[in-house]
Design an enzyme around this catalytic site. Structure first.
Site, mmCIF file in Angstrom:
data_model
loop_
_atom_site.group_PDB
_atom_site.id
_atom_site.type_symbol
_atom_site.label_atom_id
_atom_site.label_comp_id
_atom_site.label_asym_id
_atom_site.label_seq_id
_atom_site.Cartn_x
_atom_site.Cartn_y
_atom_site.Cartn_z
ATOM 1 N N HIS A 9 0.820 -1.215 0.000
ATOM 2 C CA HIS A 9 0.000 0.000 0.000
ATOM 3 C C HIS A 9 0.858 1.270 0.000
ATOM 4 O O HIS A 9 2.041 1.259 0.341
ATOM 5 C CB HIS A 9 -0.921 0.021 1.221
ATOM 6 C CG HIS A 9 -0.174 0.071 2.525
ATOM 7 N ND1 HIS A 9 0.371 1.229 3.043
ATOM 8 C CD2 HIS A 9 0.130 -0.907 3.408
ATOM 9 C CE1 HIS A 9 0.962 0.972 4.187
ATOM 10 N NE2 HIS A 9 0.835 -0.325 4.439
ATOM 11 N N GLU A 82 -2.183 -6.735 7.491
ATOM 12 C CA GLU A 82 -0.868 -6.650 8.122
ATOM 13 C C GLU A 82 -0.818 -7.453 9.420
ATOM 14 O O GLU A 82 -1.843 -7.719 10.048
ATOM 15 C CB GLU A 82 -0.530 -5.181 8.402
ATOM 16 C CG GLU A 82 0.839 -4.928 9.017
ATOM 17 C CD GLU A 82 2.000 -5.390 8.155
ATOM 18 O OE1 GLU A 82 2.102 -6.617 7.897
ATOM 19 O OE2 GLU A 82 2.820 -4.543 7.762
#
Length: 204
Positions: A9, A82
């Protein structure tokens, strides 16, 4: 042959401040949004058939910038999120060292053995990430697929694909909005490109 474009990202405020994000749902900052736009334009050069993303907004916003170029919808897979950093989340790198020095030293020297308070283990992150990736490959035979995830998760996944021990975690670098290309051939996965950020030259 299925080809995956595994993408980290774009930048967030917490990235810029060196804060551990983990499972916290932090948004892209202005630079991160610009990185995502450049990424989307770069990915337009490839014949992408599908787009997948972590469920956290920073990954989803990055994936949506790519999806916009193809008029696709983003398929959300929570297993791509994550690593949860537990008690470290929200703390800067310096604050982590000040408050959790013993665990920090283990994380930096033996990440595969680290047991950060309240956090996931790196091996568990790798296991769920690889399972998600193999499911994507099975669902998309002979297609090109963009997959947006997070730095720690991607590094663990790449090591797993190369059948390398997690002790090598710090031998891989993943910059914001980078691209990793992996081809899944008959004899197994092949890493073609890693940490490609050529599309970000005008955002640095």
């Amino acid at each position: 042959m299925t080809k995956l474009y595994i993408i980290r990202h774009g930048e967030t405020v917490w990235n810029a401040e060196t804060r551990a994000q983990g499972a916290k749902n932090i948004q892209l900052n202005e630079k991160g949004l610009l990185q995502a736009q450049h990424l989307g334009k770069r990915m337009k050069n490839y014949s992408i058939d599908a787009i997948y993303s972590s469920d956290l907004d920073r990954a989803l916003s990055t994936a949506q910038a790519v999806a916009k170029e193809f008029q696709y919808k983003v398929n959300i897979i929570p297993e791509l999120r994550e690593m949860s950093f537990g008690h470290w989340e929200g703390l800067t790198n310096r604050e982590i060292q000040e408050k959790h020095l013993t665990h920090y030293r283990i994380w930096r020297s033996k990440p595969h053995e680290a047991q950060i308070p309240g956090a996931e283990k790196l091996l568990d992150v790798q296991s769920r990430g690889l399972a998600a990736l193999h499911r994507i490959v099975e669902e998309n035979p002979n297609k090109n697929v963009a997959v947006v995830s997070h730095g720690t998760a991607i590094k663990a996944i790449l090591l797993g694909l190369m059948d390398m021990d997690l002790s090598n975690f710090y031998r891989i670098r993943q910059d914001n909005a980078c691209i990793n290309v992996v081809e899944f051939r008959e004899y197994g996965p092949v890493i073609v490109t890693m940490n490609d950020t050529a599309h970000l030259e005008n955002t640095l």
